[in-house]
Design a protein around this motif. Structure first.
Motif, PDB file in Angstrom:
ATOM      1  N   VAL A   2      10.689   4.450  -0.278  1.00  0.00           N
ATOM      2  CA  VAL A   2      11.259   3.946  -1.195  1.00  0.00           C
ATOM      3  C   VAL A   2      11.343   5.201  -2.481  1.00  0.00           C
ATOM      4  CG1 VAL A   2       9.446   2.994  -2.804  1.00  0.00           C
ATOM      5  CG2 VAL A   2      11.709   2.409  -3.218  1.00  0.00           C
ATOM      6  N   GLU A   3      12.731   5.330  -3.143  1.00  0.00           N
ATOM      7  CA  GLU A   3      12.735   6.416  -4.203  1.00  0.00           C
ATOM      8  C   GLU A   3      11.998   5.944  -5.409  1.00  0.00           C
ATOM      9  OE1 GLU A   3      16.961   7.868  -4.528  1.00  0.00           O
ATOM     10  OE2 GLU A   3      16.634   8.950  -2.897  1.00  0.00           O
ATOM     11  N   GLY A   4      11.419   7.078  -6.148  1.00  0.00           N
ATOM     12  CA  GLY A   4      10.972   6.750  -7.317  1.00  0.00           C
ATOM     13  C   GLY A   4       9.780   7.876  -7.657  1.00  0.00           C
ATOM     14  N   LYS A   5       9.694   8.433  -8.895  1.00  0.00           N
ATOM     15  CA  LYS A   5       8.671   9.436  -9.125  1.00  0.00           C
ATOM     16  C   LYS A   5       7.597   8.878  -9.975  1.00  0.00           C
ATOM     17  CE  LYS A   5      11.660  13.487  -8.614  1.00  0.00           C
ATOM     18  NZ  LYS A   5      11.888  14.814  -9.067  1.00  0.00           N
ATOM     19  N   THR A   6       7.881   7.767 -10.389  1.00  0.00           N
ATOM     20  CA  THR A   6       6.783   7.032 -11.278  1.00  0.00           C
ATOM     21  C   THR A   6       6.500   5.601 -10.747  1.00  0.00           C
ATOM     22  OG1 THR A   6       8.291   5.967 -12.648  1.00  0.00           O
ATOM     23  CG2 THR A   6       7.482   8.000 -13.307  1.00  0.00           C
ATOM     24  N   ILE A   7       5.453   4.734 -11.078  1.00  0.00           N
ATOM     25  CA  ILE A   7       5.160   3.553 -10.542  1.00  0.00           C
ATOM     26  C   ILE A   7       6.104   2.635 -11.069  1.00  0.00           C
ATOM     27  CG2 ILE A   7       3.467   1.536 -10.677  1.00  0.00           C
ATOM     28  CD1 ILE A   7       2.662   3.800  -8.717  1.00  0.00           C
ATOM     29  N   ALA A   8       6.798   2.581 -12.183  1.00  0.00           N
ATOM     30  CA  ALA A   8       7.705   1.856 -12.882  1.00  0.00           C
ATOM     31  C   ALA A   8       9.009   1.813 -12.168  1.00  0.00           C
ATOM     32  CB  ALA A   8       8.004   2.293 -14.250  1.00  0.00           C
ATOM     33  N   ALA A   9       9.282   3.315 -11.647  1.00  0.00           N
ATOM     34  CA  ALA A   9      10.657   3.588 -10.857  1.00  0.00           C
ATOM     35  C   ALA A   9      10.615   2.866  -9.545  1.00  0.00           C
ATOM     36  CB  ALA A   9      10.947   4.817 -10.887  1.00  0.00           C
ATOM     37  N   ILE A  10       9.412   3.276  -8.925  1.00  0.00           N
ATOM     38  CA  ILE A  10       8.967   2.744  -7.658  1.00  0.00           C
ATOM     39  C   ILE A  10       9.075   1.145  -7.537  1.00  0.00           C
ATOM     40  CG2 ILE A  10       7.237   2.309  -5.826  1.00  0.00           C
ATOM     41  CD1 ILE A  10       6.439   5.173  -6.600  1.00  0.00           C
ATOM     42  N   ASN A  61       0.831  -1.210   0.022  1.00  0.00           N
ATOM     43  CA  ASN A  61      -0.233  -0.058  -0.046  1.00  0.00           C
ATOM     44  C   ASN A  61       0.861   1.172  -0.088  1.00  0.00           C
ATOM     45  OD1 ASN A  61      -2.786  -0.755   0.086  1.00  0.00           O
ATOM     46  ND2 ASN A  61      -2.065  -1.983   1.975  1.00  0.00           N
ATOM     47  N   LEU A  62       0.857   2.023  -0.937  1.00  0.00           N
ATOM     48  CA  LEU A  62       1.371   3.382  -1.164  1.00  0.00           C
ATOM     49  C   LEU A  62       0.746   4.427  -0.306  1.00  0.00           C
ATOM     50  CD1 LEU A  62       2.541   3.337  -4.991  1.00  0.00           C
ATOM     51  CD2 LEU A  62       3.635   2.315  -2.915  1.00  0.00           C
ATOM     52  N   TYR A  63       1.313   5.195   0.451  1.00  0.00           N
ATOM     53  CA  TYR A  63       0.697   6.063   1.425  1.00  0.00           C
ATOM     54  C   TYR A  63       0.720   7.481   1.036  1.00  0.00           C
ATOM     55  CZ  TYR A  63      -0.420   8.296   5.857  1.00  0.00           C
ATOM     56  OH  TYR A  63      -0.856   9.055   6.967  1.00  0.00           O
ATOM     57  N   LYS A  64       1.984   7.886   0.829  1.00  0.00           N
ATOM     58  CA  LYS A  64       2.096   9.384   0.227  1.00  0.00           C
ATOM     59  C   LYS A  64       3.353   9.524  -0.310  1.00  0.00           C
ATOM     60  CE  LYS A  64       2.012  13.924   2.622  1.00  0.00           C
ATOM     61  NZ  LYS A  64       2.110  14.630   3.969  1.00  0.00           N
ATOM     62  N   TYR A  65       3.262  10.343  -1.567  1.00  0.00           N
ATOM     63  CA  TYR A  65       4.416  10.812  -2.417  1.00  0.00           C
ATOM     64  C   TYR A  65       5.148  11.810  -1.707  1.00  0.00           C
ATOM     65  CZ  TYR A  65       3.007   8.100  -6.416  1.00  0.00           C
ATOM     66  OH  TYR A  65       2.609   6.980  -7.183  1.00  0.00           O
ATOM     67  N   THR A  66       6.483  11.898  -1.882  1.00  0.00           N
ATOM     68  CA  THR A  66       7.397  13.010  -1.246  1.00  0.00           C
ATOM     69  C   THR A  66       8.040  13.556  -2.593  1.00  0.00           C
ATOM     70  OG1 THR A  66       9.162  11.509  -1.183  1.00  0.00           O
ATOM     71  CG2 THR A  66       7.928  11.716   0.556  1.00  0.00           C
ATOM     72  N   ASP A  67       8.876  14.439  -2.494  1.00  0.00           N
ATOM     73  CA  ASP A  67       9.504  14.913  -3.695  1.00  0.00           C
ATOM     74  C   ASP A  67      10.205  13.921  -4.738  1.00  0.00           C
ATOM     75  OD1 ASP A  67       8.802  17.504  -2.901  1.00  0.00           O
ATOM     76  OD2 ASP A  67      10.601  17.912  -1.864  1.00  0.00           O
ATOM     77  N   ALA A  68      10.916  13.032  -3.986  1.00  0.00           N
ATOM     78  CA  ALA A  68      11.566  11.936  -4.600  1.00  0.00           C
ATOM     79  C   ALA A  68      11.281  10.692  -4.693  1.00  0.00           C
ATOM     80  CB  ALA A  68      13.101  12.223  -4.301  1.00  0.00           C
ATOM     81  N   GLY A  69      10.216  10.537  -4.032  1.00  0.00           N
ATOM     82  CA  GLY A  69       9.792   8.996  -3.594  1.00  0.00           C
ATOM     83  C   GLY A  69       8.556   9.088  -2.833  1.00  0.00           C
ATOM     84  N   VAL A  70       8.178   7.755  -2.460  1.00  0.00           N
ATOM     85  CA  VAL A  70       7.020   7.419  -1.754  1.00  0.00           C
ATOM     86  C   VAL A  70       7.009   6.653  -0.541  1.00  0.00           C
ATOM     87  CG1 VAL A  70       6.633   5.293  -2.827  1.00  0.00           C
ATOM     88  CG2 VAL A  70       4.407   6.680  -2.431  1.00  0.00           C
TER      89      VAL A  70
END
Length: 292
Positions: free
Chosen positions: A254-262, A148-157
């Protein structure tokens, strides 16, 4: 007109206010699905009776993406004003499943659910095709595990540190709440990224006001903590779930700005439940339903 054969991989999506996320979730299952059915309320009502809009460009994308003609849209009235949101969710899921055809593997997904390895999940289903011979007699559910993804940050989630099980498929769709039929569950080590709360505050409010749990959630209380938590302080907090807070005890980052990167950066080997754990869960379910 779709011709439904038996023992197919039939995937159903529920399309609503967050339909743009289907551009992520559909491609992840497209190759392995025999057919994909998208349920869309013909009056564009949510389960709570709110209205939403769909931009025409989405249907143009869908048509251009569907190179193998696997996708159909099922339009009907999925909102009953005499039902609460959860009852309307069950109504839609049952109608969608009937459209998909009993005798197949009936997989139902929401727009914000992203399979990490759908091919592996379908292999888990196919080795159990015997349960499709007499579905009403041998009712089962197949569950994987949410991250479960909770909250995005500047560089990750920020995400919930412990995966939670979720039912994704069944051979007989006698749903009671959501996708839960209250029948025997078979657990498999499949992972699904769930973009549950990693949204803007406005999007979270829309979700909480219109989904199946809308009558159970205290939106303002949840958002008060959600606003405070960030990458610098998340270890100072605990109990993050929107219904029973203690069910989401801790967060990780975890870092990543897109679902693919995450997805690329997550350590699935560490997150995926172990084989002994899966075996234990399945043995418990087998024994529980042995004499039922």
């Amino acid at each position: 007109m779709q011709k439904i054969l038996m023992k197919e991989i039939q995937v159903g999506f529920l399309m609503s206010y967050d339909y743009e996320l289907l551009k992520i979730s559909i491609p992840l299952v497209y190759k392995e699905a025999d057919h994909i059915t998208i349920a869309l309320d013909k009056n564009l009502n949510t389960w709570s009776g709110s209205k939403f809009e769909v931009k025409p460009e989405f249907f143009l994308w869908l048509k251009s993406f569907d190179k193998d003609n696997k996708i159909s849209i099922f339009r009907d009235n999925f909102y009953n004003p005499n039902f609460n949101a959860m009852e309307n969710e069950v109504l839609e899921r049952k109608m969608l499943a009937a459209k998909m055809g009993i005798g197949n593997w009936l997989i139902q997904l929401d727009s914000d659910e992203y399979f990490v390895n759908f091919k592996k999940f379908t292999e888990e289903l196919k080795v159990r095709n015997r349960y499709l011979n007499d579905p009403e007699k041998d009712q089962i559910q197949i569950a994987g595990y949410y991250i479960n993804l909770y909250k995005y940050t500047d560089a990750g989630v920020l995400y919930v540190s412990k995966p939670r099980n979720q039912k994704f498929a069944t051979n007989y769709p006698a749903y009671k709440t959501g996708r839960n039929t209250k029948k025997r569950v078979i657990y498999v080590p499949s992972i699904v990224l769930h973009e549950c709360l990693s949204r803007t505050e406005e999007e979270i409010r829309t979700k909480f006001n219109n989904w199946g749990h809308s009558h159970q959630v205290n939106t303002n209380s949840f958002l008060e903590k959600w606003r405070k938590v960030d990458k610098s302080n998340y270890k100072e907090f605990e109990d993050f779930f929107y219904l029973e807070p203690e069910k989401w005890k801790k967060l990780n980052y975890v870092e990543g700005k897109t679902i693919a990167a995450i997805s690329e950066n997550l350590n699935y080997r560490k997150l995926r439940p172990s084989k002994p754990f899966i075996f234990s869960k399945n043995f418990e379910q087998w024994f529980k339903f042995l004499f039922k």
